[in-house]
Motif scaffolding. Structure first.
Motif, short mmCIF file in Angstrom:
data_model
loop_
_atom_site.label_atom_id
_atom_site.label_comp_id
_atom_site.label_asym_id
_atom_site.label_seq_id
_atom_site.Cartn_x
_atom_site.Cartn_y
_atom_site.Cartn_z
N ARG A 1 -42.34 47.28 15.74
CA ARG A 1 -41.84 45.91 15.87
C ARG A 1 -40.58 45.85 16.73
O ARG A 1 -40.47 45.05 17.65
CB ARG A 1 -41.54 45.33 14.46
N MET A 2 -39.62 46.73 16.44
CA MET A 2 -38.36 46.69 17.20
C MET A 2 -38.49 47.31 18.59
O MET A 2 -37.94 46.78 19.57
CB MET A 2 -37.25 47.40 16.40
N ASP B 1 -43.49 57.52 21.67
CA ASP B 1 -43.85 57.33 20.25
C ASP B 1 -44.32 58.66 19.68
O ASP B 1 -44.31 59.69 20.39
CB ASP B 1 -44.90 56.21 20.10
N THR C 1 -32.78 52.75 9.90
CA THR C 1 -32.01 52.69 8.65
C THR C 1 -32.59 53.68 7.64
O THR C 1 -33.64 54.27 7.87
CB THR C 1 -32.00 51.27 8.07
N LYS D 1 -41.26 46.54 5.01
CA LYS D 1 -40.03 47.35 5.13
C LYS D 1 -40.04 48.47 4.10
O LYS D 1 -40.32 48.25 2.93
CB LYS D 1 -38.79 46.47 4.94
P1 NAD Z 1 -42.11 49.93 12.79
O1 NAD Z 1 -42.77 50.70 11.70
O2 NAD Z 1 -42.73 48.66 13.29
O3 NAD Z 1 -41.92 50.87 14.09
C1 NAD Z 1 -41.53 52.23 14.05
C2 NAD Z 1 -42.09 52.91 15.30
O4 NAD Z 1 -41.53 54.24 15.37
C3 NAD Z 1 -43.60 53.06 15.28
O5 NAD Z 1 -44.14 52.74 16.55
C4 NAD Z 1 -43.78 54.54 14.96
O6 NAD Z 1 -45.01 55.08 15.44
C5 NAD Z 1 -42.57 55.10 15.72
N1 NAD Z 1 -42.29 56.50 15.40
C6 NAD Z 1 -42.45 57.13 14.20
N2 NAD Z 1 -42.16 58.43 14.34
C7 NAD Z 1 -41.80 58.62 15.64
C8 NAD Z 1 -41.40 59.76 16.40
N3 NAD Z 1 -41.31 60.97 15.83
N4 NAD Z 1 -41.11 59.59 17.70
C9 NAD Z 1 -41.19 58.38 18.29
N5 NAD Z 1 -41.59 57.26 17.63
C10 NAD Z 1 -41.89 57.39 16.32
O7 NAD Z 1 -40.63 49.66 12.27
P2 NAD Z 1 -39.56 48.56 12.78
O8 NAD Z 1 -39.71 47.32 11.98
O9 NAD Z 1 -39.59 48.50 14.26
O10 NAD Z 1 -38.22 49.24 12.26
C11 NAD Z 1 -37.85 50.55 12.68
C12 NAD Z 1 -36.51 50.90 12.05
O11 NAD Z 1 -35.49 50.04 12.57
C13 NAD Z 1 -36.44 50.76 10.52
O12 NAD Z 1 -35.66 51.80 10.01
C14 NAD Z 1 -35.76 49.42 10.33
O13 NAD Z 1 -35.10 49.31 9.09
C15 NAD Z 1 -34.79 49.44 11.48
N6 NAD Z 1 -34.27 48.15 11.94
C16 NAD Z 1 -32.97 48.11 12.30
C17 NAD Z 1 -32.43 46.95 12.80
C18 NAD Z 1 -30.99 46.98 13.29
O14 NAD Z 1 -30.48 45.95 13.80
N7 NAD Z 1 -30.30 48.12 13.20
C19 NAD Z 1 -33.20 45.80 12.92
C20 NAD Z 1 -34.54 45.86 12.53
C21 NAD Z 1 -35.07 47.05 12.04
#
Ligand code: NAD
Length: 263
Positions: free
Chosen positions: A16-17, A38, A97, A156
């Motif tokens: 998503r992010m 990824d 996080t 989440k």
């Molecule tokens: P998500 O599950 O949609 O995406 C995670 C991505 O990371 C997936 O594409 C997954 O395949 C990939 N991934 C997993 N292992 C990997 C690796 N070894 N190498 C490369 N890519 C890999 O999750 P999301 O909603 O995008 O959130 C991701 C993280 O960001 C969470 O920890 C979330 O809490 C955090 N987050 C932080 C903020 C902020 O402002 N700091 C905002 C939103 C989300």
């Protein structure tokens, strides 16, 4: 003289992010997307995730061509990326996080070689909320009980959210209590009277909520509620890109959003 575009390696393009970061970076001539990486086997590998950018799974190669990488993935991926980045001295913007000790240690090691900015939340509003909550807790003093409630979408994985923990830590700093001693993440059964210095954090999960955080300062006859609501993930992506740009040319070390925002 114009600076050359900042070369980015975006981790988690299938997430998503990651998708939000890529969309904003692709539209900004200040950035060149050097790689989108990824995990091996992810559906996104081999697909075009931004104009001319195909997602891959070779972390070392992706980092080698970048000035800064942006990480919104998982704690295990954060540790692996930080280790690989240390070999190339690549700067890090980390939004993942729920980081564990291994990820934290790897980021500490990277910070000796490159600038590192870790933030549980990249929105301007939330970082202002941290400052407001700390000020309010300091001003109101012992007569007010401190609580945080966070709400997120049902997918989440970590709880409480990193933002909720940072918000509760800000309240604890304002109150002058040790967060490790004062925090309380769960209540059930005969819990007795609420200890005065406690900082409670409660978690709500459901639907598609992007992120809501409220700091409560609860007195006997009055109550203050400080709330932030995120309406789009693009605010986090925009903040992460701003952080990446800000890291350019900084000396190795740890930085925080409050340094960038002057809060
Ligand atoms: P998500 O599950 O949609 O995406 C995670 C991505 O990371 C997936 O594409 C997954 O395949 C990939 N991934 C997993 N292992 C990997 C690796 N070894 N190498 C490369 N890519 C890999 O999750 P999301 O909603 O995008 O959130 C991701 C993280 O960001 C969470 O920890 C979330 O809490 C955090 N987050 C932080 C903020 C902020 O402002 N700091 C905002 C939103 C989300």
């Amino acid at each position: 003289m114009t600076d050359a575009p900042l070369r980015l390696c975006v981790l988690g393009p299938g997430g998503r992010m990651g998708a939000q970061v890529l969309a904003l970076a692709a539209a900004d001539p200040g950035f060149a997307i050097a790689a989108a990486i990824d995990r091996p086997g992810a559906d996104v590998i081999g697909t075009e995730v931004a104009p001319g950018v195909v997602a891959g799974d070779d972390l070392a190669a992706g980092l080698a061509g970048a000035d800064v990488y942006i990480d919104f993935t998982s704690p295990a991926a954060t540790a692996a990326a930080a280790q690989a980045a240390a070999e190339h001295g690549v700067g890090a913007v980390v939004g993942t996080t729920g980081l564990d000790d291994a990820a934290t240690a790897a980021l500490d090691a990277l910070s000796a070689r490159a600038p590192v900015l870790v933030a549980p939340n990249f929105s301007l509003g939330v970082n202002l909320l941290f400052a407001l909550a700390e000020t309010a807790a300091r001003a109101l003093g012992d007569g007010f009980d401190l609580e945080v409630v966070e709400m997120h979408h049902k997918r989440k994985r970590d709880a409480p959210s990193g933002t909720a923990i940072a918000l509760a830590q800000a309240l604890a700093r304002g109150r002058g209590v040790d967060y490790d001693q004062a925090h309380r993440y769960a209540r059930e059964g005969d819990i007795g009277a609420r200890p005065a210095g406690e900082v409670g954090v409660a978690t709500v999960r459901g639907g598609d909520i992007i992120g809501e955080h409220t700091a409560y300062l609860i007195g006997e006859l009055e109550r203050i509620e400080l709330t932030h609501r995120a309406a789009s993930r693009s605010i986090f992506a925009a903040g992460a890109l701003r952080a990446a740009r800000w890291l350019r040319g900084r000396t190795p070390g740890h930085y925080a959003m409050r340094d960038l925002l002057g809060l």
